[in-house]
Design an enzyme around this catalytic site. Structure first.
Site, PDB file in Angstrom:
ATOM      1  N   LYS A  11     -65.534  33.664  24.431  1.00 19.49           N
ATOM      2  CA  LYS A  11     -65.503  32.808  23.239  1.00 19.49           C
ATOM      3  C   LYS A  11     -65.621  33.616  21.956  1.00 19.49           C
ATOM      4  O   LYS A  11     -66.394  34.577  21.896  1.00 19.49           O
ATOM      5  CB  LYS A  11     -66.683  31.831  23.268  1.00 19.49           C
ATOM      6  CG  LYS A  11     -66.620  30.792  24.343  1.00 19.49           C
ATOM      7  CD  LYS A  11     -67.789  29.833  24.179  1.00 19.49           C
ATOM      8  CE  LYS A  11     -67.505  28.551  24.916  1.00 19.49           C
ATOM      9  NZ  LYS A  11     -68.538  27.544  24.659  1.00 19.49           N
ATOM     10  N   GLY A  56     -62.285  24.722  17.232  1.00 21.25           N
ATOM     11  CA  GLY A  56     -60.948  24.205  17.504  1.00 21.25           C
ATOM     12  C   GLY A  56     -60.274  24.823  18.718  1.00 21.25           C
ATOM     13  O   GLY A  56     -59.065  24.736  18.872  1.00 21.25           O
ATOM     14  N   GLU A  87     -72.894  24.002  20.223  1.00 28.11           N
ATOM     15  CA  GLU A  87     -72.909  24.469  18.835  1.00 28.11           C
ATOM     16  C   GLU A  87     -73.413  23.362  17.917  1.00 28.11           C
ATOM     17  O   GLU A  87     -73.643  22.236  18.363  1.00 28.11           O
ATOM     18  CB  GLU A  87     -71.532  24.952  18.402  1.00 28.11           C
ATOM     19  CG  GLU A  87     -70.422  23.949  18.597  1.00 28.11           C
ATOM     20  CD  GLU A  87     -69.033  24.588  18.398  1.00 28.11           C
ATOM     21  OE1 GLU A  87     -68.402  24.231  17.416  1.00 28.11           O
ATOM     22  OE2 GLU A  87     -68.615  25.414  19.223  1.00 28.11           O
ATOM     23  N   LYS A 103     -59.968  15.150  19.150  1.00 28.91           N
ATOM     24  CA  LYS A 103     -60.552  13.961  19.742  1.00 28.91           C
ATOM     25  C   LYS A 103     -59.672  12.750  19.470  1.00 28.91           C
ATOM     26  O   LYS A 103     -59.093  12.639  18.386  1.00 28.91           O
ATOM     27  CB  LYS A 103     -61.951  13.725  19.152  1.00 28.91           C
ATOM     28  CG  LYS A 103     -62.944  14.814  19.544  1.00 28.91           C
ATOM     29  CD  LYS A 103     -64.209  14.734  18.722  1.00 28.91           C
ATOM     30  CE  LYS A 103     -65.095  15.933  19.005  1.00 28.91           C
ATOM     31  NZ  LYS A 103     -66.170  16.072  18.010  1.00 28.91           N
ATOM     32  N   HIS A 136     -67.982  16.125  26.822  1.00 29.69           N
ATOM     33  CA  HIS A 136     -68.430  16.556  25.500  1.00 29.69           C
ATOM     34  C   HIS A 136     -69.345  15.465  24.941  1.00 29.69           C
ATOM     35  O   HIS A 136     -68.877  14.389  24.612  1.00 29.69           O
ATOM     36  CB  HIS A 136     -67.212  16.786  24.605  1.00 29.69           C
ATOM     37  CG  HIS A 136     -67.574  17.175  23.211  1.00 29.69           C
ATOM     38  ND1 HIS A 136     -66.964  18.196  22.539  1.00 29.69           N
ATOM     39  CD2 HIS A 136     -68.489  16.692  22.363  1.00 29.69           C
ATOM     40  CE1 HIS A 136     -67.497  18.320  21.347  1.00 29.69           C
ATOM     41  NE2 HIS A 136     -68.422  17.400  21.211  1.00 29.69           N
ATOM     42  N   ARG A 185     -71.492  19.169   9.044  1.00 31.48           N
ATOM     43  CA  ARG A 185     -70.764  18.221   8.190  1.00 31.48           C
ATOM     44  C   ARG A 185     -70.929  16.788   8.715  1.00 31.48           C
ATOM     45  O   ARG A 185     -71.395  16.583   9.834  1.00 31.48           O
ATOM     46  CB  ARG A 185     -69.275  18.559   8.225  1.00 31.48           C
ATOM     47  CG  ARG A 185     -68.736  18.495   9.660  1.00 31.48           C
ATOM     48  CD  ARG A 185     -67.254  18.748   9.776  1.00 31.48           C
ATOM     49  NE  ARG A 185     -66.792  18.483  11.122  1.00 31.48           N
ATOM     50  CZ  ARG A 185     -66.837  19.332  12.133  1.00 31.48           C
ATOM     51  NH1 ARG A 185     -67.324  20.545  11.955  1.00 31.48           N
ATOM     52  NH2 ARG A 185     -66.404  18.989  13.336  1.00 31.48           N
ATOM     53  N   LYS A 192     -71.190  31.447  30.664  1.00 30.39           N
ATOM     54  CA  LYS A 192     -70.855  30.801  31.941  1.00 30.39           C
ATOM     55  C   LYS A 192     -69.946  29.609  31.663  1.00 30.39           C
ATOM     56  O   LYS A 192     -70.215  28.820  30.755  1.00 30.39           O
ATOM     57  CB  LYS A 192     -72.150  30.324  32.614  1.00 30.39           C
ATOM     58  CG  LYS A 192     -71.935  29.534  33.865  1.00 30.39           C
ATOM     59  CD  LYS A 192     -71.917  30.423  35.061  1.00 30.39           C
ATOM     60  CE  LYS A 192     -71.501  29.663  36.304  1.00 30.39           C
ATOM     61  NZ  LYS A 192     -71.200  30.598  37.387  1.00 30.39           N
ATOM     62  N   ASN A 241     -72.685  21.375  14.165  1.00 34.70           N
ATOM     63  CA  ASN A 241     -71.799  21.155  13.019  1.00 34.70           C
ATOM     64  C   ASN A 241     -72.614  20.675  11.831  1.00 34.70           C
ATOM     65  O   ASN A 241     -73.470  19.821  11.979  1.00 34.70           O
ATOM     66  CB  ASN A 241     -70.750  20.096  13.344  1.00 34.70           C
ATOM     67  CG  ASN A 241     -69.900  20.511  14.521  1.00 34.70           C
ATOM     68  OD1 ASN A 241     -69.507  21.670  14.633  1.00 34.70           O
ATOM     69  ND2 ASN A 241     -69.649  19.593  15.419  1.00 34.70           N
TER      70      ASN A 241
HETATM   71  C1  MV4 Z   1     -66.918  25.538  26.932  1.00 38.29           C
HETATM   72  C2  MV4 Z   1     -66.328  24.836  28.010  1.00 38.29           C
HETATM   73  C3  MV4 Z   1     -66.794  25.108  29.275  1.00 38.29           C
HETATM   74  N1  MV4 Z   1     -67.776  26.028  29.462  1.00 38.29           N
HETATM   75  N2  MV4 Z   1     -67.896  26.422  27.171  1.00 38.29           N
HETATM   76  C4  MV4 Z   1     -64.007  23.867  23.518  1.00 38.29           C
HETATM   77  C5  MV4 Z   1     -64.230  23.819  22.041  1.00 38.29           C
HETATM   78  C6  MV4 Z   1     -65.337  24.758  21.784  1.00 38.29           C
HETATM   79  N3  MV4 Z   1     -66.186  24.304  20.734  1.00 38.29           N
HETATM   80  C7  MV4 Z   1     -66.066  24.865  23.072  1.00 38.29           C
HETATM   81  N4  MV4 Z   1     -65.198  24.357  24.087  1.00 38.29           N
HETATM   82  C8  MV4 Z   1     -65.537  24.466  25.397  1.00 38.29           C
HETATM   83  N5  MV4 Z   1     -66.529  25.337  25.674  1.00 38.29           N
HETATM   84  C9  MV4 Z   1     -68.300  26.662  28.420  1.00 38.29           C
HETATM   85  N6  MV4 Z   1     -69.251  27.556  28.624  1.00 38.29           N
HETATM   86  C10 MV4 Z   1     -65.318  23.940  27.744  1.00 38.29           C
HETATM   87  C11 MV4 Z   1     -64.903  23.751  26.426  1.00 38.29           C
HETATM   88  C12 MV4 Z   1     -63.839  22.813  26.241  1.00 38.29           C
HETATM   89  C13 MV4 Z   1     -64.060  21.596  25.591  1.00 38.29           C
HETATM   90  C14 MV4 Z   1     -65.303  21.246  25.072  1.00 38.29           C
HETATM   91  C15 MV4 Z   1     -65.495  20.068  24.411  1.00 38.29           C
HETATM   92  C16 MV4 Z   1     -64.426  19.185  24.253  1.00 38.29           C
HETATM   93  C17 MV4 Z   1     -63.204  19.500  24.759  1.00 38.29           C
HETATM   94  C18 MV4 Z   1     -62.995  20.693  25.429  1.00 38.29           C
HETATM   95  C19 MV4 Z   1     -61.736  20.999  25.947  1.00 38.29           C
HETATM   96  C20 MV4 Z   1     -61.539  22.206  26.577  1.00 38.29           C
HETATM   97  C21 MV4 Z   1     -62.594  23.094  26.717  1.00 38.29           C
END
Ligand code: MV4
Length: 459
Positions: free
Chosen positions: A160, A166, A290, A239, A210, A294, A203, A292
């Site tokens: 990451k 995004g 994380e 979304k 979400h 805003r 991981k 946000n």
């Molecule tokens: C992840 C994850 C799975 N495992 N982190 C996507 C946006 C970014 N802010 C973080 N995201 C993700 N992080 C770990 N360790 C899967 C995603 C992710 C996701 C998260 C929230 C909403 C939609 C998503 C779509 C694909 C991947």
């Protein structure tokens, strides 16, 4: 309290903020680009200032033009909305240096939360918030300990970007052999998107949901959390549908995630309103993702289930007022769902569909709210994001009744002249997996990937 607020945004959120200001007795200044002269936010505000040509970089992102507009109009605060300058540390700094209140947390908080590694460290140090295993800081393909660090986290691993957002600069790695390449690719993408190429390892949680928690804090250190929102129905990190509460959450889990979110807000010494994002495994564990800083598009579902006006809260808290209530005063009533109406063609891979709205019927009736800036005859410009507005429904009779109500509202909705996500959203509401509440962030890929529209995932 502020006397005059400049809204450094456009579209539905500018309208939403102006409405809150009107009810608070605060004067408003709209800013607009050349092509937004006929926009609803300009009509609803007390004053308006043209800040530049259509291109966002010359108008809604033009810091000198916006600050000048605030000074000329005598605004004592600026509301950035979401997107554009909402999480721009430099902008928050400039506002402070010219003595105009930025409606949001201080520049320091924005900066800290914008750096995903710093945000994780801060929250982890405070303790009591579940985190996924990760690398200590950034990683590089040539690090001598890289493979050891990765092995300790355990595959699958997500690479990451520390400046992430995004979905850019992210890679999933299932085996050691692909790790170095994935790091390089993520670094390149991160550098191109954010100028900052640093990446870390975490991981990877497969098919997560979400779930996010709205928080609010005052300058005296009081913090509250609100019932969770489930934002799992998304497509390529955009979304489409959000709801509150999450269909899979028990009261016990809600208490636990609320506590974790408040701890994160306290760790960040958070002031005004913000959102703590989590990944949820769909069963019983959630993990900090994380924060946000805003107001978010989907704040409305939280307003419906709590009866609290979050934009008013944000303004009040930015002005230094006390929160005045505790977490136990925030009650959850019923169920709320939001559908985002975008000017996009679901038949053509959701490509933008700007143009003139020739005919419009907006839904209404019991439990239906629509936040939008569109009207019949309005011309959707090509220059900005495609959000036309949000249909939000609430029902005191639970999730099933809320889905029935949303389906009814979407059926009433008529819009002609441009393509929108409406037909797609109608299918989501009718989908058995959605109705059952059984969906992860892969819902759309899984059931609508061929874009055949039949929603069974087959051609
Ligand atoms: C992840 C994850 C799975 N495992 N982190 C996507 C946006 C970014 N802010 C973080 N995201 C993700 N992080 C770990 N360790 C899967 C995603 C992710 C996701 C998260 C929230 C909403 C939609 C998503 C779509 C694909 C991947």
């Amino acid at each position: 309290m502020f006397k005059k607020i400049l809204i450094a945004n456009r579209g539905e959120i500018a309208v939403r903020i102006i409405r809150a200001c009107r009810e608070l007795g605060i004067e408003t200044v709209a800013v607009h680009s050349d092509v937004d002269r006929e926009s609803l936010h300009v009509k609803l505000a007390d004053h308006s200032v043209c800040i530049g040509p259509a291109s966002a970089s010359e108008s809604y992102l033009n810091i000198p033009a916006i600050i000048s507009a605030a000074e000329i109009s005598g605004a004592d605060a600026i509301h950035p909305g979401y997107g554009f300058l909402a999480e721009n540390t430099h902008f928050a700094d400039v506002c402070q240096s010219v003595g105009i209140r930025f409606i949001g947390p201080n520049a320091e908080s924005i900066k800290m939360m914008g750096d995903k590694i710093e945000a994780r460290k801060l929250v982890a140090k405070y303790g009591g918030i579940p985190m996924l295993p990760s690398s200590d800081g950034t990683v590089n393909p040539e690090d001598p300990t890289l493979l050891k660090v990765a092995k300790k986290i355990g595959y699958p691993i997500m690479v990451k970007a520390r400046a992430g957002g995004g979905g850019k600069g992210m890679r999933v790695v299932y085996e050691e052999a692909n790790l170095k390449n994935a790091i390089q690719a993520a670094q390149g993408e991160a550098k191109a998107s954010f100028k900052e190429g640093g990446v870390y390892l975490e991981k990877y949680l497969e098919n997560p949901r979400h779930v996010e928690v709205q928080v609010a804090g005052d300058v005296y250190g009081n913090v509250v959390s609100f019932p969770e929102r489930d934002c799992s129905i998304q497509r390529r990190h955009q979304k489409l549908v959000e709801e509150s509460p999450s269909p899979l959450f028990s009261d016990k889990l809600r208490k636990k995630i609320g506590k974790a979110a408040r701890r994160a807000a306290r760790a960040a010494k958070y002031v005004t309103v913000g959102t703590v994002e989590f990944l949820f495994d769909g069963k019983k564990e959630f993990y900090f993702l994380e924060m946000n800083t805003r107001i978010q598009v989907e704040h409305t579902v939280t307003e419906i289930v709590t009866g609290i006006d979050l934009v008013k809260e944000q303004i009040r808290l930015a002005a230094g007022e006390k929160l005045g209530y505790s977490k136990d005063d925030v009650k959850l009533f019923g169920h709320a769902i939001e559908c985002r109406i975008n000017a996009e063609d679901p038949e053509r891979d959701f490509s933008p569909s700007p143009g003139q709205i020739t005919h419009l019927v907006i839904p209404g009736g019991p439990g239906v709210r629509m936040d939008t800036h569109i009207y019949a005859g309005y011309k959707v410009p090509t220059h900005y994001d495609s959000l036309l507005g949000k249909v939000i429904v609430g029902s005191s009779r639970g999730r099933e009744a809320a889905i029935v109500r949303m389906a009814r509202a979407l059926r009433e909705f008529e819009i002609e002249g441009i393509k929108t996500t409406l037909p797609f959203l109608r299918k989501v509401m009718a989908h058995p997996a959605f109705k059952k509440g059984e969906f992860s962030t892969s819902f759309i890929e899984k059931y609508f990937s061929n874009n055949n529209g039949n929603g069974n995932g087959r051609k």
